[in-house]
Design an enzyme around this catalytic site. Structure first.
Site, PDB file in Angstrom:
ATOM      1  N   GLU A 350       0.803  -1.222   0.000  1.00 37.49           N
ATOM      2  CA  GLU A 350       0.000   0.000   0.000  1.00 37.49           C
ATOM      3  C   GLU A 350       0.841   1.280   0.000  1.00 37.49           C
ATOM      4  OE1 GLU A 350      -3.915  -1.510   2.395  1.00 37.49           O
ATOM      5  OE2 GLU A 350      -2.203  -0.952   3.614  1.00 37.49           O
TER       6      GLU A 350
HETATM    7  C1  TNX Z   1      -4.253  -4.122   4.794  1.00 35.05           C
HETATM    8  S1  TNX Z   1      -2.482  -6.330   4.420  1.00 35.05           S
HETATM    9  C2  TNX Z   1      -2.993  -3.782   5.263  1.00 35.05           C
HETATM   10  C3  TNX Z   1      -2.827  -3.332   6.646  1.00 35.05           C
HETATM   11  C4  TNX Z   1      -4.146  -3.217   7.358  1.00 35.05           C
HETATM   12  C5  TNX Z   1      -5.005  -4.397   7.001  1.00 35.05           C
HETATM   13  C6  TNX Z   1      -6.295  -4.453   7.746  1.00 35.05           C
HETATM   14  C7  TNX Z   1      -1.469  -5.291   4.291  1.00 35.05           C
HETATM   15  C8  TNX Z   1      -0.204  -5.738   3.806  1.00 35.05           C
HETATM   16  N1  TNX Z   1      -1.836  -4.033   4.593  1.00 35.05           N
HETATM   17  O1  TNX Z   1      -2.146  -2.087   6.660  1.00 35.05           O
HETATM   18  O2  TNX Z   1      -3.900  -3.200   8.725  1.00 35.05           O
HETATM   19  O3  TNX Z   1      -5.273  -4.366   5.623  1.00 35.05           O
HETATM   20  O4  TNX Z   1      -6.992  -5.619   7.492  1.00 35.05           O
END
Ligand code: TNX
Length: 544
Positions: A350
């Site tokens: 992300e």
């Molecule tokens: C996605 S999974 C994210 C996290 C959040 C999560 C909540 C991932 C690699 N990144 O930053 O905490 O979703 O479900």
């Protein structure tokens, strides 16, 4: 090694169903009206399912005279320390509920009882495999390596009645069904992740989780040590990361961080449960806590405020600035020095406010730093959109409904040599709500009930993924909504045992209809351990 009989699925199911029916564990009372003593748990009716089970012969009954005998002349434990420590761990588990003294002695100082032995010849058992033989005169646990003995102890523990987990003296009898279990894991990487950034968890809370994971033969503890809401590990060369960047959490609580000694204590405790700590510093996004702590890390030289919300994707290290790489080098050097395990997780998910070109450039510079300090890179699967270093592992967290192109990007990287850890968010994420009525958790990936979390195959989840590229599975627990151990308990159980089974048990044992019966028998055990698990209506829980 001796010939093994693999448990064919149908036969296994029949035996198991018959065995469980005979357990009489539904809270029935005997003819006298007294609660019926728990019947004998059929050999192998445990979680994760063993690879091979040959029931037969008389059970072994623990008595006041039982000794735990250790024979440690084997490979990799020349001074016998590890074997003796595992013997003590076992005795410590069994003493409170049985009330028996269970002395831990050298093998030749007693007979029968529970014998733990390393066998230099048992190479086929590998790092974590073991054999358990139970009969009238005793139980023998054999392994090639200490980790195998530790896994064997978990099997032995689960063969005993659930009340063995209680901390006060219970009536017994303490019987272990007769026969032989020969067991090795399907995958070498069987992880659980705890996000200690969104909410901070103390060393004792982490230890509690480590103990729970041990019961299901998990061997990796992934700690998500930094994110927008908190930096949780002391770094001497950048002290404000922890003292300032760690000073809050989601919702604005006081946060916290691990001193280096705290972290070493977690590593030591995890190692005593044969779990390897995989530390994660999430880069280049998810870095608001670091950016808030040091203005010079920001492209505009201005430190943002600390962040206590739950949005994602808004922060990024400054990719063009040289100081970014001094920072990353220092952090990775100090963290690698604290970490005996092989891996260092660099996040990479992300990074929505980093351009693709910057992301690739950043990963090209950061991965060699990890290698320089002797560690192997793990990244979230977005890393496959850059150039994963040789030997790197990518952790897939996509969904059934993720695009074919995203899945193919991961599969193509796997075909080119990147190992894959499977954590599909709509199956393996322990922070997803079970149903719309679940109080805790998120639902962006959908609701994940017990069956859904178990009912998939790591080898076939991603089209075009070579089976040999699968390093294993991991169950992440993100903690935006989770701030206490009782919350961890509620979200991890009963899903964690299912993910653990996918990682350990051979594909031939994969069958929801029989798994749910074995899982049902875990209910009283979890309760005895003080775990208030989610009573999924999909599972015919045994009465407590
Ligand atoms: C996605 S999974 C994210 C996290 C959040 C999560 C909540 C991932 C690699 N990144 O930053 O905490 O979703 O479900």
């Amino acid at each position: 090694m001796r010939q093994r009989r693999t448990f064919p699925r149908l036969l296994g199911s029949l035996l198991l169903a018959a065995g469980l029916a005979g357990l009489g564990l539904t809270g029935a009372t005997g003819a006298t009206g007294a609660p019926r003593a728990e019947a004998l748990r059929p050999l192998g009716a445990i979680v994760p399912a063993p690879a091979s089970v040959t029931p037969g012969g008389a059970p072994y009954t623990l008595t006041r005279a039982t000794a735990v005998r250790v024979d440690a002349d084997g490979t990799g434990d020349t001074d016998g320390r590890a074997t003796r420590d595992i013997g003590r761990y076992l005795a410590d588990l069994l003493r409170p509920s049985t009330g028996y003294p269970l002395p831990v002695v050298d093998a030749d100082e007693a007979r029968g009882g529970i014998l733990l032995r390393l066998s230099p010849g048992a190479t086929a058992l590998g790092e974590e495999g073991y054999e358990l033989r139970s009969g009238r005169t005793g139980v023998t646990l054999t392994a090639y390596r200490p980790a195998g003995l530790f896994r064997a102890v978990q099997t032995l523990r689960q063969q005993l009645p659930a009340a063995v987990e209680k901390r006060t003296v219970q009536p017994g009898p303490w019987r272990i069904a007769g026969g032989t279990v020969t067991d090795t894991p399907r995958y070498a990487y069987r992880g659980a992740m705890l996000d200690v950034s969104r909410h901070f968890f103390t060393v004792d809370q982490v230890k509690r989780y480590i103990d729970q994971l041990a019961l299901y033969k998990i061997n990796k503890l992934h700690l998500h040590l930094s994110d927008d809401q908190g930096w949780r590990i002391a770094i001497d060369s950048w002290p404000r990361l922890a003292t300032y960047g760690g000073s809050t959490q989601v919702g604005g609580g006081p946060g916290g961080f691990y001193t280096k000694d705290d972290y070493r204590e977690i590593v030591r405790y995890a190692a005593s449960r044969y779990q390897e700590v995989v530390p994660e510093i999430d880069l280049p996004g998810h870095t608001n806590a670091a950016l808030a702590s040091y203005a010079e890390l920001n492209c505009d030289g201005v430190a943002p405020p600390l962040y206590t919300g739950t949005a994602v994707g808004f922060s990024s290290l400054c990719v063009p600035k040289e100081i970014t790489y001094d920072f990353v080098d220092d952090v990775i050097r100090e963290l690698a020095a604290l970490t005996p395990g092989r891996y260092l997780h660099i996040g990479g998910d992300e990074a929505h406010s980093t351009s693709h070109a910057d992301y690739v450039a950043f990963m090209d510079r950061v991965q060699p730093i990890v290698a320089k300090y002797g560690k192997t890179v793990i990244g979230w699967h977005q890393l496959t959109g850059a150039r994963p270093a040789e030997g790197a592992l990518a952790q897939y967290w996509g969904l059934d409904r993720s695009s074919a192109a995203e899945k193919e990007q991961v599969a193509a990287a796997a075909r080119a040599g990147t190992g894959i850890i499977l954590s599909p968010a709509d199956r393996a994420y322990l922070d997803m709500k079970y149903t719309k009525d679940t109080e805790l958790g998120l639902s962006w990936a959908g609701y994940v009930e017990a069956q859904r979390s178990y009912d998939w195959d790591p080898a076939t989840l991603l089209p075009g993924l070579p089976a040999t590229a699968v390093a294993g599975v991991e169950a992440p627990l993100w903690t935006e909504t989770i701030s206490q151990s009782v919350h961890i308990d509620r979200m991890a159980f009963p899903r964690l045992p299912g993910i653990a089974e996918l990682g350990w048990s051979p594909a031939t044992t994969h069958d929801w209809a029989t798994y749910r019966l074995r899982l049902a028998q875990q209910g009283p055990r979890l309760t005895a351990l003080g775990i208030d698990y989610y009573r999924s209506p999909q599972v015919p829980w045994a009465a407590e």
